[in-house]
Design a protein around this motif. Structure first.
Motif, PDB file in Angstrom:
ATOM      1  N   THR A 218      68.040  51.290  92.495  1.00 58.18           N
ATOM      2  CA  THR A 218      68.101  50.394  93.653  1.00 58.18           C
ATOM      3  C   THR A 218      69.220  49.377  93.495  1.00 58.18           C
ATOM      4  O   THR A 218      69.985  49.120  94.436  1.00 58.18           O
ATOM      5  CB  THR A 218      66.758  49.677  93.830  1.00 58.18           C
ATOM      6  N   ARG A 219      69.336  48.781  92.317  1.00 58.90           N
ATOM      7  CA  ARG A 219      70.367  47.764  92.106  1.00 58.90           C
ATOM      8  C   ARG A 219      71.771  48.360  92.197  1.00 58.90           C
ATOM      9  O   ARG A 219      72.683  47.744  92.752  1.00 58.90           O
ATOM     10  CB  ARG A 219      70.162  47.095  90.752  1.00 58.90           C
ATOM     11  N   ILE A 220      71.956  49.561  91.653  1.00 62.37           N
ATOM     12  CA  ILE A 220      73.271  50.207  91.730  1.00 62.37           C
ATOM     13  C   ILE A 220      73.609  50.524  93.183  1.00 62.37           C
ATOM     14  O   ILE A 220      74.717  50.243  93.659  1.00 62.37           O
ATOM     15  CB  ILE A 220      73.290  51.486  90.861  1.00 62.37           C
ATOM     16  N   ARG A 221      72.659  51.107  93.890  1.00 59.88           N
ATOM     17  CA  ARG A 221      72.904  51.429  95.296  1.00 59.88           C
ATOM     18  C   ARG A 221      73.256  50.175  96.076  1.00 59.88           C
ATOM     19  O   ARG A 221      74.228  50.151  96.843  1.00 59.88           O
ATOM     20  CB  ARG A 221      71.665  52.108  95.878  1.00 59.88           C
ATOM     21  N   ASP A 222      72.491  49.094  95.882  1.00 61.18           N
ATOM     22  CA  ASP A 222      72.744  47.865  96.630  1.00 61.18           C
ATOM     23  C   ASP A 222      74.091  47.247  96.270  1.00 61.18           C
ATOM     24  O   ASP A 222      74.774  46.672  97.128  1.00 61.18           O
ATOM     25  CB  ASP A 222      71.619  46.860  96.373  1.00 61.18           C
ATOM     26  N   ALA A 223      74.480  47.355  94.989  1.00 63.41           N
ATOM     27  CA  ALA A 223      75.755  46.754  94.555  1.00 63.41           C
ATOM     28  C   ALA A 223      76.959  47.452  95.177  1.00 63.41           C
ATOM     29  O   ALA A 223      77.989  46.818  95.431  1.00 63.41           O
ATOM     30  CB  ALA A 223      75.853  46.784  93.035  1.00 63.41           C
ATOM     31  N   PHE A 224      76.849  48.759  95.442  1.00 64.93           N
ATOM     32  CA  PHE A 224      77.991  49.527  95.962  1.00 64.93           C
ATOM     33  C   PHE A 224      77.772  50.004  97.396  1.00 64.93           C
ATOM     34  O   PHE A 224      78.530  50.841  97.895  1.00 64.93           O
ATOM     35  CB  PHE A 224      78.258  50.734  95.055  1.00 64.93           C
ATOM     36  N   ALA A 225      76.748  49.483  98.057  1.00 66.12           N
ATOM     37  CA  ALA A 225      76.384  49.987  99.386  1.00 66.12           C
ATOM     38  C   ALA A 225      77.496  49.822 100.407  1.00 66.12           C
ATOM     39  O   ALA A 225      77.584  50.597 101.368  1.00 66.12           O
ATOM     40  CB  ALA A 225      75.111  49.293  99.880  1.00 66.12           C
ATOM     41  N   GLU A 226      78.354  48.821 100.206  1.00 65.56           N
ATOM     42  CA  GLU A 226      79.423  48.614 101.188  1.00 65.56           C
ATOM     43  C   GLU A 226      80.387  49.795 101.239  1.00 65.56           C
ATOM     44  O   GLU A 226      81.055  50.017 102.254  1.00 65.56           O
ATOM     45  CB  GLU A 226      80.184  47.338 100.862  1.00 65.56           C
ATOM     46  N   LEU A 227      80.439  50.591 100.176  1.00 61.20           N
ATOM     47  CA  LEU A 227      81.322  51.769 100.166  1.00 61.20           C
ATOM     48  C   LEU A 227      80.886  52.809 101.188  1.00 61.20           C
ATOM     49  O   LEU A 227      81.696  53.635 101.626  1.00 61.20           O
ATOM     50  CB  LEU A 227      81.342  52.411  98.769  1.00 61.20           C
TER      51      LEU A 227
END
Length: 742
Positions: A218-227
């Protein structure tokens, strides 16, 4: 797997993934053993027998063993098992160990070969599969993949059984579509996320990332979600599909597979979690006392005794923990089991990586940061263990700032210190947090907010003197709880609402809430209690629901509310049984810096936020405030609103002058109250009856007297004056004659 709608592209470890494909491909399609071609081991019959043996407690062995306790237990459970069962155990262990980066190649091979050696004519690991064990895996399994090996093998058995129960179309779909495979794996009974995530990666390495912790995903997805234009949802499928798209973009940018745990990629998502989502915990040693805490610090860990606890996974639900405690600790008192459940659930599921952890040793508070490992260890009996990176920073217990000084005194093995998180972070990272903490400290933990000064504009709108209104605010600032008391019609509720709205600010109306007490009102209505509801299955049941006080306290401590004053207005306060309604909240009204354990949620301490102000109203004509007990009197400042004294005296005249209408209603009110003796002072009438438009309309005063005032006075004087005497003494015609307006 594939040969269908989706190819099976490589992930970050092609040789390991190729070996996994060879093992899982034949096993899931036909049940054929990848170690012995002439045997079929991946069948429900073999898996059920292996599961039965894994569920059985191994007999205690005397003497020394060269094996680890986990491997020795597995050996004892498989003793005398048929060849296919032992072979399946070795193959599942191969799948579990293959992708790990935290286990050496020698240890991986040694474990699998050890299991194979428990059979006559022990087979060798096929050469290509053996070679893959020599590769460094991409998956950081942590302590769990070592100490929870039996649990992982048990879940893999459940998966094999469940796989066989799927119809052919579902299995074919899962073998040709990664997202269908996830659906099939996820529906396996007794879900164990870590090993399931590993299996999903091994089956479809180009689609699932080698990440076994849901929080990390979840944290990884949220950190790079803008991509990818933002996250698509919160379900596992949404998160995995988002990660797949993010991985493709980052791999193209980097020119190589993404390593989520090293380099700039790791730095970006590991610092993405801001301090507002962190929590802080005090963990006290059980057996061993402060000496045990000293060992924790030396060994970078914390632990809770769990001698009788059946093995349960990390992030277990409260119900799962409760069931395990009921099974393992029937000898304890029910309250002890309840408390143990709360502490174990917090330790397993509520404490997250990057949370601040504290313990007491040598009269100092030692601080650290929780890392991600969780496991069972044998140390004077079974213990649950978490890894901690201890800081060199310590705090003297005698000089702790508020609220830490109060929180440290809370009972329990695991105590929530989150109200003091900013102070802890300031101590651990003074350059980074010293300025922030003074701004972000929650009012529940620090000083109460300063209430704004009364403006002349507000005073004019209320037709009350500014000085008296400011005195009310100053008293509220000092005491935090006040009561407006007085006869009917003196504007108690109106003034409480108008003052609260002004003091709370106009930008968020939810900062002001009103509740009205009545004779049947109880603690369960006011703070929290069980209410009828429908369960997920549509059946009637009961659920714990917060009342007005708890809801408003939650708003006051929320991110949007913590820096502003909030208000709870209690109307008709003296109509209820106050001791019954407030319960243990009596204590918090006097001690805002302390906590209590509420009746219906005794595993979670509760504190009244310092930015929550309470304004009560009491109608002295409805029920004498002499009946209010001393406990309430001591905790509230009582401020009289009476027609004869400021700020109420003169309100009606100023109101009529501001409207430019006749002062007759004010003269009549003064005449009416002069007819009521001082012994009946609490029965005098307030100006609110005459501050309606009706009072200046033709026939309006007559209606007010007929329908409002005379019935009220008849009730007040019942048994002392006849109805005719009340009308003769207090009637409109009589009073008009008295003021010369007949």
């Amino acid at each position: 797997m594939s040969d269908g709608s989706h190819d099976r592209p490589d992930g970050p470890a092609p040789k390991i993934e190729a070996a996994a494909g060879r093992v899982l491909g034949s096993a899931l399609r036909t049940g054929q053993s990848p170690f012995e071609d002439d045997l079929y081991t991946w069948t429900p019959e073999v898996a059920e027998e292996l599961a039965r043996r894994l569920d059985a407690d191994p007999e205690e062995q005397s003497g020394e063993s060269s094996r680890s306790p986990v491997m020795q237990a597995l050996h004892d459970q498989l003793e005398g098992a048929p060849r296919p069962v032992v072979l399946l155990a070795a193959e599942l262990l191969y799948v579990q160990q293959l992708p790990l980066s935290t286990v050496t190649a020698r240890l991986k091979r040694g474990r699998v070969r050890d299991v194979l050696s428990w059979m006559d004519n022990a087979p060798e690991i096929p050469e290509d599969l053996d070679a893959a064990l020599g590769e460094k895996g991409p998956l950081t399994g942590g302590l769990g993949f070592n100490v929870q090996m039996r649990e992982h093998l048990r879940w893999l058995c459940s998966f094999v059984i469940h796989w066989a129960e799927l119809d052919t179309a579902e299995r074919d779909a899962a073998l040709t579509d990664p997202w269908e495979f996830q659906r099939a794996a996820r529906s396996t009974p007794g879900d164990w996320r870590a090993i399931r995530y590993s299996l999903q990666y091994l089956a479809w390495p180009g689609y699932f990332q080698p990440i076994v912790k849901h929080e990390h995903k979840t944290r990884i997805r949220d950190a790079f979600a803008e991509l990818i234009g933002g996250p698509s949802g919160i379900d596992e499928l949404d998160i995995d599909q988002d990660l797949h798209r993010i991985s493709e973009i980052l791999s193209a940018q980097l020119g190589q597979p993404v390593d989520w745990y090293r380099g700039s990629v790791a730095n970006q998502w590991q610092r993405h979690r801001d301090d507002h989502s962190r929590r802080a915990w005090l963990v006290r040693p059980g057996r061993g006392g402060v000496g045990q805490a000293g060992q924790w610090i030396a060994q970078n860990r914390i632990a809770l005794p769990a001698s009788h606890l059946p093995r349960i996974p990390a992030h277990a639900s409260r119900l799962e923990v409760s069931q395990a405690v009921e099974q393992g600790y029937p000898h304890l008192d029910y309250q002890a089991r309840f408390q143990l459940t709360a502490e174990l659930h917090t330790f397993l599921s509520r404490m997250n990586p990057q949370d601040v952890v504290a313990t007491v040793a040598d009269a100092k508070l030692h601080l650290g940061t929780l890392t991600d490992d969780l496991g069972y260890v044998e140390d004077s009996g079974q213990q649950l263990e978490r890894s901690v990176r201890w800081s060199s920073v310590t705090l003297d217990l005698d000089t702790l700032p508020s609220p830490l000084s109060e929180l440290i005194g809370e009972p329990g093995t695991v105590v929530d210190l989150t109200d003091g998180l900013d102070s802890l972070l300031s101590a651990m990272h003074p350059g980074r947090h010293s300025a922030e903490s003074q701004i972000a400290e929650a009012p529940a933990a620090g000083t109460m907010p300063t209430l704004p000064k009364i403006t002349q504009e507000l005073a004019d709108s209320l037709h009350m003197p500014l000085a008296e209104l400011q005195e009310i605010v100053d008293t509220l600032q000092q005491r935090q709880q006040i009561v407006f008391y007085g006869p009917p019609g003196t504007g108690k509720t109106y003034l409480a609402q108008e003052l609260a709205r002004f003091l709370a600010g106009v930008d968020d109306p939810s900062r002001v809430q009103l509740v009205q007490f009545h004779p049947s009102y109880a603690y369960e209505d006011f703070f929290e209690g069980y209410r009828p509801t429908l369960t997920e299955s549509g059946q009637p049941g009961f659920a714990l629901q917060a009342g007005p006080l708890r809801r408003q306290a939650a708003r006051a401590t929320s991110e949007s509310g913590r820096e502003h004053p909030s208000f709870l207005i209690i109307d008709e306060m003296n109509r209820a049984d106050l001791a019954r309604v407030f319960g243990e909240m009596y204590f918090l009204l006097e001690y805002r810096d302390r906590t209590v354990l509420p009746q219906y949620s005794p595993d979670t301490s509760f504190r009244l936020p310092r930015n929550l102000f309470i304004i009560g109203t009491m109608n002295t004509a409805d029920r004498s405030i002499a009946m209010v007990d001393a406990a309430i009197r001591r905790r509230f400042a009582f401020m009289e609103l009476h027609p004869d004294t400021p700020p109420v005296a003169g309100v009606l005249r100023r109101h009529l002058e501001a409207r430019g209408v006749s002062s007759e209603p004010a003269e009549l009110l003064e005449a009416l109250n002069s007819e009521i003796d001082d012994s009946d002072r609490d029965l005098r009438i307030g100006p609110s009856y005459f501050m309606k438009d009706q009072a200046t309309d033709p026939g309006g005063l007559e209606a007010i007297w007929r329908y409002d005032l005379l019935p009220l006075l008849e009730e007040h004087y019942y048994g002392r004056l006849t109805r005719a005497e009340v009308h003769e003494r207090f009637g409109l015609s009589a009073l008009r004659r008295k003021i010369g307006r007949a």
